[in-house]
Design an enzyme around this catalytic site. Structure first.
Site, mmCIF file in Angstrom:
data_model
loop_
_atom_site.group_PDB
_atom_site.id
_atom_site.type_symbol
_atom_site.label_atom_id
_atom_site.label_comp_id
_atom_site.label_asym_id
_atom_site.label_seq_id
_atom_site.Cartn_x
_atom_site.Cartn_y
_atom_site.Cartn_z
ATOM 1 N N THR A 147 0.869 -1.180 0.000
ATOM 2 C CA THR A 147 0.000 0.000 0.000
ATOM 3 C C THR A 147 0.910 1.235 0.000
ATOM 4 O O THR A 147 1.285 1.712 -1.059
ATOM 5 C CB THR A 147 -0.962 -0.012 1.203
ATOM 6 O OG1 THR A 147 -0.231 -0.286 2.399
ATOM 7 C CG2 THR A 147 -2.032 -1.066 1.022
ATOM 8 N N THR A 148 1.309 1.723 1.173
ATOM 9 C CA THR A 148 2.240 2.864 1.199
ATOM 10 C C THR A 148 3.687 2.413 1.348
ATOM 11 O O THR A 148 4.578 3.245 1.537
ATOM 12 C CB THR A 148 1.894 3.847 2.334
ATOM 13 O OG1 THR A 148 1.885 3.145 3.573
ATOM 14 C CG2 THR A 148 0.534 4.491 2.094
ATOM 15 N N LYS A 169 4.148 -7.021 4.053
ATOM 16 C CA LYS A 169 3.853 -5.646 3.682
ATOM 17 C C LYS A 169 3.430 -4.892 4.919
ATOM 18 O O LYS A 169 2.913 -5.471 5.878
ATOM 19 C CB LYS A 169 2.770 -5.570 2.599
ATOM 20 C CG LYS A 169 1.372 -6.011 2.984
ATOM 21 C CD LYS A 169 0.538 -5.051 3.782
ATOM 22 C CE LYS A 169 0.478 -3.668 3.171
ATOM 23 N NZ LYS A 169 -0.276 -2.723 4.089
ATOM 24 N N GLY A 170 3.649 -3.601 4.904
ATOM 25 C CA GLY A 170 3.195 -2.782 6.003
ATOM 26 C C GLY A 170 4.245 -1.787 6.431
ATOM 27 O O GLY A 170 5.409 -2.135 6.595
ATOM 28 N N GLY A 172 2.790 1.383 8.151
ATOM 29 C CA GLY A 172 2.069 2.282 9.033
ATOM 30 C C GLY A 172 0.933 1.545 9.714
ATOM 31 O O GLY A 172 0.645 0.392 9.391
ATOM 32 N N THR A 180 1.434 -8.757 13.039
ATOM 33 C CA THR A 180 1.518 -7.398 12.522
ATOM 34 C C THR A 180 1.251 -7.368 11.041
ATOM 35 O O THR A 180 1.536 -8.323 10.340
ATOM 36 C CB THR A 180 2.892 -6.771 12.785
ATOM 37 O OG1 THR A 180 2.853 -5.415 12.360
ATOM 38 C CG2 THR A 180 3.990 -7.473 12.044
ATOM 39 N N GLU A 259 6.465 4.502 7.583
ATOM 40 C CA GLU A 259 6.034 5.646 6.763
ATOM 41 C C GLU A 259 6.858 6.894 7.074
ATOM 42 O O GLU A 259 6.890 7.370 8.214
ATOM 43 C CB GLU A 259 4.548 5.913 6.991
ATOM 44 C CG GLU A 259 3.681 4.851 6.330
ATOM 45 C CD GLU A 259 2.201 5.020 6.597
ATOM 46 O OE1 GLU A 259 1.400 4.564 5.756
ATOM 47 O OE2 GLU A 259 1.841 5.586 7.633
ATOM 48 N N ASN A 387 -0.008 10.392 5.991
ATOM 49 C CA ASN A 387 -1.261 10.018 6.644
ATOM 50 C C ASN A 387 -2.306 11.119 6.612
ATOM 51 O O ASN A 387 -3.502 10.839 6.699
ATOM 52 C CB ASN A 387 -0.962 9.581 8.082
ATOM 53 C CG ASN A 387 -0.324 8.213 8.093
ATOM 54 O OD1 ASN A 387 -0.986 7.203 7.893
ATOM 55 N ND2 ASN A 387 0.987 8.165 8.296
#
Length: 392
Positions: A147-148, A169-170, A172, A180, A259, A387
């Protein structure tokens, strides 16, 4: 490693497709097992856990699965009964399209909360999935999940003849309260589901559950391990070591890519009453906005670390007179850095890509087991920007 160098362990294949959920690129991925695979999984404890989490948790409890469907850019969270029906339909449409039994696939979603799946798009895709998707490498699956994230995240290790591959993935909404973000491990080791679960959970606790980017627990957090058994049985200790190694590698990648992050922040607490207290203290430091901004600015402000430890009001056995704090290999409390040489060394430590903060609580032997290491990142203005503009 190049895309062609990343391969799945024996017994697994994958597909990816672009359904238009994101502006460009693939947003749907499937990893499929050629036989029922032993399965262990951990899921978010969020009260707003999405229908994909609820469904996968129920299916994973059987101890076997034939694969995982991942939808990016739509979390399918806070979508009610319709969202629950849609999650089940997407997973079963995928199973039917690839000749698998209904109920045999897990499903994960990541993205914006509160939006229903565009079901006509999914139905059209799976009606002709062979034409609308393509065979995929682990790198392609990791990319489709993002995603981000700024880059895909993969890691692997070996346990005798077996291999463990991890995809994550991840960046934020990441302080897990079980696992997680989205993290998948695939291995060709032969192992029964209860034993797989028994080695997976403590490994998650020491790695993914020791990650915090921003103190926020996602509504979609999921960690899954599937074992095809194609490589035969392996020594369980060796497999546990490989699983732990892959999870630690992915955890550090996730923290480093937080992020807006520019630095990896590692905090180790020793000399605690027990491991739980050590982790609580380490999380207090890694989650402090003041500590995180000091790290970003390369400011060796150890007073902010002391402040963070001081917030543990209920831990009355923490005595400031027994606590010591170090940045890198430089102690800063109670013996403060002094002189130009010490200050130059501190500046070098704080400007590094990984900043290590160590705290000894002085309650027990610092070399004992009452210790914990957690992983995070600095806090930058870019985090705010990402964000602030996420859905607009």
């Amino acid at each position: 490693m190049s895309e062609s160098e990343w391969t799945f362990p024996s017994g697994f294949t994958a597909r990816v497709a672009a359904l238009g959920l994101r502006e460009t690129g693939d947003d749907l991925s499937l990893v499929l097992a050629d036989r029922p695979a032993a399965c262990a999984a951990m899921f978010t404890r969020s009260l707003f856990a999405g229908p994909s989490v609820t469904l996968s948790k129920h299916r994973a409890a059987a101890g076997t699965a034939r694969g995982i469907v991942t939808v990016a850019k739509n979390a399918n969270v806070a979508t009610g009964a319709e969202g629950a029906r849609n999650a089940a339909e997407v997973a079963d449409l995928a199973a039917t399209a690839y000749g698998l039994p209904e109920g045999s696939l897990l499903i994960c979603s990541t993205g914006v909360i509160g939006r229903q799946y565009p079901m006509p798009v999914f139905r059209d895709h799976f009606a002709a999935a062979a034409e609308h998707s393509r065979a995929a490498t682990p790198l392609a699956v990791a990319t489709a999940m993002m995603t981000t994230d700024t880059h895909p995240k993969l890691a692997q290790a070996y346990a005798g003849p077996a291999r463990v591959l991890g995809i994550a993935k991840g960046v934020g909404m990441s302080e897990p309260n079980m696992a997680t973000v989205l993290v998948y491990l695939f291995t060709d080791a032969e192992i029964a589901a209860p034993e797989l679960d028994a080695l997976f959970r403590p490994a998650v606790e020491d790695t993914l559950n020791s990650l915090s980017v921003d103190t926020d627990t996602s509504t979609s957090d999921t960690a899954i391990i599937l074992a095809s058994g194609a490589a035969g049985p392996v020594e369980h200790t060796a497999l546990a070591d490989a699983v732990g190694s892959v999870l630690l590698d992915l955890t550090r990648q996730l923290a480093r890519d937080g992020e807006g992050a520019t630095k990896l922040l590692t905090v180790t607490v020793t000399g605690a009453r027990d491991k739980a207290q050590a982790k609580r203290a380490a999380k207090a430091v890694v989650n402090s906005p003041l500590v995180k901004t000091a790290v970003h600015g390369a400011d060796p402000n150890w007073g902010r670390v002391a402040m963070a430890i001081g917030k543990l009001f209920d831990d009355t056995d923490i005595d400031p007179e027994r606590v010591s704090i170090a940045f890198g290999d430089q102690q800063v409390y109670p013996i403060a850095a002094d002189g130009q040489q010490d200050l130059a060394r501190l500046t070098e430590i704080m400007r590094a890509e990984e900043v290590v903060i160590s705290v000894d609580l002085g309650i027990t032997d610092p070399a004992g087991e009452a210790r914990s290491t957690v992983y995070g990142c600095d806090l930058t203005d870019q985090y705010v920007r990402i964000n602030a503009d996420y859905t607009t």
